[in-house]
Motif scaffolding. Structure first.
Motif, mmCIF file in Angstrom:
data_model
loop_
_atom_site.group_PDB
_atom_site.id
_atom_site.type_symbol
_atom_site.label_atom_id
_atom_site.label_comp_id
_atom_site.label_asym_id
_atom_site.label_seq_id
_atom_site.Cartn_x
_atom_site.Cartn_y
_atom_site.Cartn_z
ATOM 1 N N GLN A 76 -6.423 -14.184 -4.334
ATOM 2 C CA GLN A 76 -5.405 -13.143 -4.279
ATOM 3 C C GLN A 76 -5.133 -12.579 -5.673
ATOM 4 O OE1 GLN A 76 -3.674 -12.426 -1.170
ATOM 5 N NE2 GLN A 76 -2.961 -10.608 -2.240
ATOM 6 N N ALA A 77 -5.171 -13.448 -6.697
ATOM 7 C CA ALA A 77 -4.855 -13.029 -8.060
ATOM 8 C C ALA A 77 -5.877 -12.039 -8.606
ATOM 9 C CB ALA A 77 -4.777 -14.253 -8.971
ATOM 10 N N HIS A 78 -7.080 -12.062 -8.070
ATOM 11 C CA HIS A 78 -8.139 -11.163 -8.559
ATOM 12 C C HIS A 78 -8.449 -10.026 -7.586
ATOM 13 C CE1 HIS A 78 -8.833 -14.990 -10.764
ATOM 14 N NE2 HIS A 78 -9.132 -14.165 -11.754
ATOM 15 N N LEU A 79 -7.638 -9.884 -6.556
ATOM 16 C CA LEU A 79 -7.889 -8.872 -5.535
ATOM 17 C C LEU A 79 -7.457 -7.497 -6.024
ATOM 18 C CD1 LEU A 79 -8.905 -8.819 -2.540
ATOM 19 C CD2 LEU A 79 -6.495 -8.766 -1.885
ATOM 20 N N SER A 80 -8.277 -6.506 -5.769
ATOM 21 C CA SER A 80 -7.956 -5.128 -6.119
ATOM 22 C C SER A 80 -8.194 -4.238 -4.904
ATOM 23 C CB SER A 80 -8.843 -4.655 -7.279
ATOM 24 O OG SER A 80 -8.705 -3.260 -7.483
ATOM 25 N N GLN A 81 -7.391 -3.196 -4.783
ATOM 26 C CA GLN A 81 -7.594 -2.248 -3.692
ATOM 27 C C GLN A 81 -8.590 -1.149 -4.071
ATOM 28 O OE1 GLN A 81 -6.327 -2.803 -0.588
ATOM 29 N NE2 GLN A 81 -5.734 -4.721 -1.602
ATOM 30 N N GLU A 82 -9.023 -1.192 -5.309
ATOM 31 C CA GLU A 82 -9.958 -0.172 -5.800
ATOM 32 C C GLU A 82 -11.362 -0.761 -5.903
ATOM 33 O OE1 GLU A 82 -10.715 2.494 -9.854
ATOM 34 O OE2 GLU A 82 -8.821 1.429 -9.553
ATOM 35 N N THR A 118 -11.910 -10.005 15.398
ATOM 36 C CA THR A 118 -11.268 -8.922 14.652
ATOM 37 C C THR A 118 -11.452 -9.146 13.155
ATOM 38 O OG1 THR A 118 -9.139 -10.082 14.634
ATOM 39 C CG2 THR A 118 -9.530 -8.541 16.434
ATOM 40 N N THR A 119 -11.491 -8.049 12.421
ATOM 41 C CA THR A 119 -11.687 -8.122 10.969
ATOM 42 C C THR A 119 -10.702 -7.205 10.271
ATOM 43 O OG1 THR A 119 -13.362 -6.360 11.054
ATOM 44 C CG2 THR A 119 -14.144 -8.641 11.162
ATOM 45 N N GLU A 120 -10.452 -7.541 9.016
ATOM 46 C CA GLU A 120 -9.551 -6.739 8.191
ATOM 47 C C GLU A 120 -10.078 -6.743 6.767
ATOM 48 O OE1 GLU A 120 -4.856 -6.640 6.738
ATOM 49 O OE2 GLU A 120 -5.615 -8.294 7.959
ATOM 50 N N VAL A 121 -10.260 -5.555 6.186
ATOM 51 C CA VAL A 121 -10.668 -5.456 4.771
ATOM 52 C C VAL A 121 -9.432 -5.624 3.916
ATOM 53 C CG1 VAL A 121 -11.635 -3.963 3.009
ATOM 54 C CG2 VAL A 121 -12.628 -3.956 5.308
ATOM 55 N N LEU A 122 -9.419 -6.671 3.082
ATOM 56 C CA LEU A 122 -8.258 -6.969 2.255
ATOM 57 C C LEU A 122 -8.328 -6.327 0.869
ATOM 58 C CD1 LEU A 122 -7.806 -10.772 3.071
ATOM 59 C CD2 LEU A 122 -6.730 -8.789 4.169
ATOM 60 N N GLY A 123 -9.526 -5.992 0.416
ATOM 61 C CA GLY A 123 -9.680 -5.385 -0.903
ATOM 62 C C GLY A 123 -11.015 -5.780 -1.493
ATOM 63 N N TYR A 124 -11.049 -5.834 -2.837
ATOM 64 C CA TYR A 124 -12.306 -6.093 -3.548
ATOM 65 C C TYR A 124 -12.076 -7.070 -4.691
ATOM 66 C CZ TYR A 124 -13.420 -1.885 -0.965
ATOM 67 O OH TYR A 124 -13.575 -0.965 0.059
ATOM 68 N N VAL A 125 -13.090 -7.906 -4.963
ATOM 69 C CA VAL A 125 -13.024 -8.820 -6.102
ATOM 70 C C VAL A 125 -14.292 -8.674 -6.929
ATOM 71 C CG1 VAL A 125 -11.533 -10.545 -5.036
ATOM 72 C CG2 VAL A 125 -14.006 -10.695 -4.683
ATOM 73 N N ALA A 126 -14.118 -8.842 -8.231
ATOM 74 C CA ALA A 126 -15.274 -8.739 -9.117
ATOM 75 C C ALA A 126 -16.149 -9.975 -8.952
ATOM 76 C CB ALA A 126 -14.782 -8.620 -10.561
#
Length: 346
Positions: A256-262, A338-346
């Protein structure tokens, strides 16, 4: 068994405080023979709601119906009769220290004027039911917390109620004792057909025994439904916050700490996969890697049971453009997952 229709409760202003709206426009029902949980944060209005059901408070608006009778409109003698059909168990047991286990259970029957012989015939099987037959002559100071709560449950059952109200009944108990009390409540619900209305902030309790759940926030019901549906697909922000402590429901903190919406160059998409029903134990990861050639990183997850149904959550990340992401989600949807896109991580 219980129906609240447009219920509001306002506590009037005093010299020291202004008026407080504790509940507003509450619509809620608890079917006969069900276990219905009401969850919410402290101060959300849970305890006020349960006091309306047993007639300790009267609504400022709306109707509170118990087995078809409008509690607020009943004369005092009829209300006392209805209260005998409503059992209550409490967080801190509320046992009388000077009375034995037997006499604590017998108390409501004594108040009701029942003869001693009849009381013995009623209390003895209750002691067997809650597993305290060998403790009948002990005093509360000689009992563990779980045993005290079992006495409280037996006392609540002594008048043979149709409805059992539980106000944070397990929050003072350790996890192992909590589980034994929950198993007892489930057995009582099953064997006696007793309707249980459960007030709690413990999600593990709700997950274990409740058929239906209502989420209360700021004096309003913000979400309701079957326990399985609410837990697996929470819609309201408050529900999601309350469920955040349930293992496997949230992305682990380190991710979660490294999650980005971009989305950035080289970043991996983070996907939440929900497994439920007959596909809860399918070998999905091998299918994705074998058929689609997707290399998955597992970030976290859990397999559990909610309201008696298998349920799992898996958090994965993988390199994917939009086309590949849609193929993955389409494949999983074909398996009724079911699936959900939570964001992006490096």
């Amino acid at each position: 068994m219980v129906r609240l229709e447009g219920v509001g409760k306002v506590f009037p202003a005093t010299r020291k405080s202004s008026a407080v709206t504790a509940l507003s426009s509450i619509d809620l029902s608890a079917p006969k023979g069900s276990i219905t949980a009401i969850i919410g944060r402290s101060g959300a209005g849970k305890s006020t709601l349960i006091r309306l059901v047993n007639g300790l408070e009267r609504p400022s608006s709306g109707r509170v119906l118990v087995d078809g009778e409008d509690i607020a409109q009943l004369p005092e003698d009829r209300l006392r009769h209805i209260r005998r059909s409503i059992g209550m168990i409490f967080q801190h047991f509320n046992l009388l220290s000077s009375r034995t286990v037997f006499d604590n259970i017998a108390l409501p029957l004594e108040i009701g004027g029942m003869a001693r012989k009849e009381i013995a015939e009623r209390v003895t099987p209750l002691l067997e039911l809650v597993g305290l037959a060998d403790k009948r002559d002990r005093y509360p100071a000689e009992l563990s917390g779980g045993q005290k709560q079992r006495v409280g449950i037996a006392r609540a059952l002594a008048t043979r109620p149709k409805l059992l109200l539980s106000d944070e009944a397990t929050s003072a108990l350790d996890p192992e004792t909590t589980q034994s009390v929950l198993e007892l409540l489930k057995r009582i619900n099953s064997e006696l057909g007793l309707t249980i209305l459960l007030i709690t902030h413990e999600m593990e309790v709700v997950k274990s025994i409740a058929d239906n759940v209502a989420v209360i926030d700021g004096g309003k019901i913000v979400e309701r439904g079957s326990t399985f549906d609410v837990f697996t697909h929470p819609q309201h922000h408050t529900t999601k916050v309350l469920l955040s402590g349930v293992p496997g429901m949230q992305l682990p903190a380190y991710a979660q700490a490294h999650l980005s919406q971009e989305r950035r160059e080289g970043a991996e998409v983070v996907l939440r996969i929900v497994f439920s029903g007959p596909h809860a134990t399918d070998p999905v990861l091998s299918r994705l890697t074998g058929e689609l050639g997707v290399s998955l990183n597992i970030l976290g997850g859990a397999v559990d049971e909610i309201a008696g149904k298998p349920f799992g959550t898996l958090f994965v990340s993988f390199l994917a453009d939009e086309a590949r992401l849609e193929r993955v989600r389409s494949t999983l949807a074909g398996l009724n997952l079911t699936t959900e896109v939570l964001g992006y991580v490096a």
